[in-house]
Design a protein around this motif. Structure first.
Motif, PDB file in Angstrom:
ATOM      1  N   SER A 180       3.840   2.344   8.947  1.00  0.00           N
ATOM      2  CA  SER A 180       4.176   2.864  10.277  1.00  0.00           C
ATOM      3  C   SER A 180       5.470   2.258  10.805  1.00  0.00           C
ATOM      4  CB  SER A 180       3.030   2.591  11.257  1.00  0.00           C
ATOM      5  OG  SER A 180       2.927   1.193  11.554  1.00  0.00           O
ATOM      6  N   LEU A 192      -7.504  -3.762  10.798  1.00  0.00           N
ATOM      7  CA  LEU A 192      -6.877  -5.066  11.023  1.00  0.00           C
ATOM      8  C   LEU A 192      -7.229  -5.663  12.380  1.00  0.00           C
ATOM      9  CD1 LEU A 192      -3.284  -4.348   9.618  1.00  0.00           C
ATOM     10  CD2 LEU A 192      -5.306  -5.229   8.406  1.00  0.00           C
ATOM     11  N   ARG A 211      -5.139   1.349   9.916  1.00  0.00           N
ATOM     12  CA  ARG A 211      -4.722   0.118  10.600  1.00  0.00           C
ATOM     13  C   ARG A 211      -5.775  -0.427  11.559  1.00  0.00           C
ATOM     14  NH1 ARG A 211       0.180   3.353  13.397  1.00  0.00           N
ATOM     15  NH2 ARG A 211      -0.119   4.447  11.425  1.00  0.00           N
ATOM     16  N   ASP A 246      -1.122   0.801   5.837  1.00  0.00           N
ATOM     17  CA  ASP A 246      -0.903   1.750   6.931  1.00  0.00           C
ATOM     18  C   ASP A 246       0.003   1.156   8.001  1.00  0.00           C
ATOM     19  OD1 ASP A 246      -1.234   4.036   8.565  1.00  0.00           O
ATOM     20  OD2 ASP A 246      -2.895   3.073   9.620  1.00  0.00           O
ATOM     21  N   ALA A 247      -0.313  -0.063   8.433  1.00  0.00           N
ATOM     22  CA  ALA A 247       0.496  -0.709   9.475  1.00  0.00           C
ATOM     23  C   ALA A 247       1.927  -0.927   9.002  1.00  0.00           C
ATOM     24  CB  ALA A 247      -0.140  -2.037   9.881  1.00  0.00           C
ATOM     25  N   GLY A 298      -5.428  -1.129   5.546  1.00  0.00           N
ATOM     26  CA  GLY A 298      -4.887  -1.358   6.881  1.00  0.00           C
ATOM     27  C   GLY A 298      -3.497  -1.938   6.850  1.00  0.00           C
ATOM     28  N   SER A 311      -6.491   3.066  18.600  1.00  0.00           N
ATOM     29  CA  SER A 311      -5.844   1.879  19.162  1.00  0.00           C
ATOM     30  C   SER A 311      -6.711   1.393  20.309  1.00  0.00           C
ATOM     31  CB  SER A 311      -4.440   2.226  19.677  1.00  0.00           C
ATOM     32  OG  SER A 311      -3.960   1.201  20.532  1.00  0.00           O
TER      33      SER A 311
END
Length: 303
Positions: A173, A223, A220, A169-170, A166, A87
Motif C-alpha cells: 500500500s 497487523l 493489513r 499488504d501494508a 499483512g 481500519s
C-alpha cells in the motif's frame, strides 16, 4: 432519502458524511411521532447492515425505539477505496459520525442515544462509550473485547500466515499496489480470519440477495487486531451496559466478555448456550433481541 413503511415502522435509506467519505445508512422510526431514543447499530468483522441488522432494528422500532444501521467506509453501500479495508481508527470515526447523524434525525431524542455492536463492533461500542459520557446505554453482543485473547484462540499457523500477508499488504500500500486480500471465513483447517466450526456456514446464511458482502478483507488488519483492546477502559463507562455472551462462541471467546460485564460499573450479563453466528436467526435471535428490548425499556422507556 427513500423509504417504505412496515407494521407501523417507517424505514428510510439515507447517507451521512464521515470526514470525506459517505456512509450509507438505514433509519427505522416508529410512526407514533413521539421523540424516542435511537439505537445506533453497526456490524462486525467485514459484514454490512444487510447481514441481519435489519431484523434487530425492526424489532427495536416495533418496541418504540428509533434505530440507525450503517455500513463502515470501504464496505457495503458506503464509499471508500480500496474496498474491503478494515481500519479500526476509521471505523471508530464512522461510528462517531453515525452518532452525530442520529442526534439530528427527526423523531430522535438526542439525549438518549444507544450504542449497539455485534462481534467486532461490539468492541467498538465499549471503546466509544468509555469516552462519550452522553451515551444513554450500550449493548454489546458476542463482543470482540481483547485482541490478545482472540489471537490465542486462533490456529497458530493462521496467525503466522496472516501476519505475513499483512506485512505484504501494508508494504504494498505504501507504493500504491492493490490490496492483498485474505478470506474472512473458511472451513476448519483452512486459511481464513475465521475457521472455527460453523463459521463459514453461519456467515453464508446471513448473506441475502440484497447483500454486497464479499468473503475477503485487506490483509493489513492482521497487523493491528492483536493489539486492539477495546475493553481496556470499560470501568469508565457510566451508562447501563448489556453484554450478551454466547457460551459456545469459538470466534470471540466468552471469558473476556463476561469479565467486561463484571468490571463495568453498571454492567449486566446475559448468557446464551449457542455459537457466535447463531444469534441472528431463529430461537437464539428471539431470545437475545427480547432481552435487549427489555433492557432498553427498563433503562430508557420509549416516551
Amino acid at each position: 432519502m427513500s423509504g417504505r413503511t412496515i407494521a407501523q415502522v417507517q424505514i428510510r435509506e439515507l447517507t451521512f458524511l464521515s470526514r470525506s467519505e459517505t456512509c450509507a445508512a438505514t433509519f427505522y422510526r416508529p410512526e407514533s411521532g413521539v421523540p424516542a431514543p435511537c439505537v445506533v447499530m453497526a456490524h462486525g468483522f467485514s459484514s454490512t447492515q444487510a447481514e441481519g441488522l435489519q431484523d434487530y432494528a425492526e424489532r427495536f422500532a416495533a418496541a418504540g425505539f428509533c434505530a440507525l444501521t450503517f455500513d463502515y467506509r470501504h464496505f457495503g453501500r458506503s464509499s471508500g477505496s480500496p474496498r474491503q479495508l478494515i481500519s479500526i481508527r476509521r471505523q471508530l470515526k464512522d461510528y462517531r459520525a453515525a452518532i452525530a447523524c442520529a442526534r439530528n434525525l427527526p423523531g430522535v431524542d438526542a439525549t438518549r442515544i444507544v450504542l449497539w455492536g455485534s462481534s467486532f463492533s461490539g468492541g467498538h461500542v465499549l471503546k466509544l462509550a468509555a469516552k462519550d459520557h452522553k451515551i444513554a446505554a450500550v449493548i454489546a453482543q458476542t463482543p470482540f473485547t481483547d485482541g490478545r485473547s482472540a489471537i490465542k484462540a486462533a490456529e497458530r499457523k493462521n496467525v503466522v500466515k496472516g501476519v505475513a500477508y499483512g506485512v505484504a499488504d501494508a508494504g504494498g500500500s505504501l507504493i500504491g499496489r492493490d490490496p492483498v486480500y485474505v478470506p474472512v471465513v473458511g472451513p476448519p483447517g483452512s486459511f481464513a480470519a475465521m475457521t472455527e466450526e460453523g463459521a463459514e456456514k453461519g456467515q453464508q446464511e446471513l448473506v441475502s440477495e440484497q447483500s454486497t458482502w464479499r468473503n475477503e478483507v485487506a490483509a493489513r488488519i492482521g497487523l493491528s487486531v492483536g493489539a486492539y483492546r477495546p475493553a481496556a477502559k470499560v470501568g469508565r463507562i457510566r451508562c447501563p451496559l448489556l453484554v450478551c455472551v454466547a457460551t459456545a462462541d469459538a470466534t470471540t471467546p466468552p471469558g473476556p466478555a463476561e469479565r467486561v460485564a463484571r468490571r463495568a460499573p453498571r454492567g449486566e450479563l446475559r448468557e446464551y448456550a449457542c455459537g457466535h453466528f447463531d444469534i441472528y436467526q431463529g430461537e437464539w435471535f428471539e431470545r437475545m433481541v427480547s432481552d435487549e428490548v427489555a433492557f432498553l425499556q427498563r433503562h430508557l422507556g420509549t416516551t
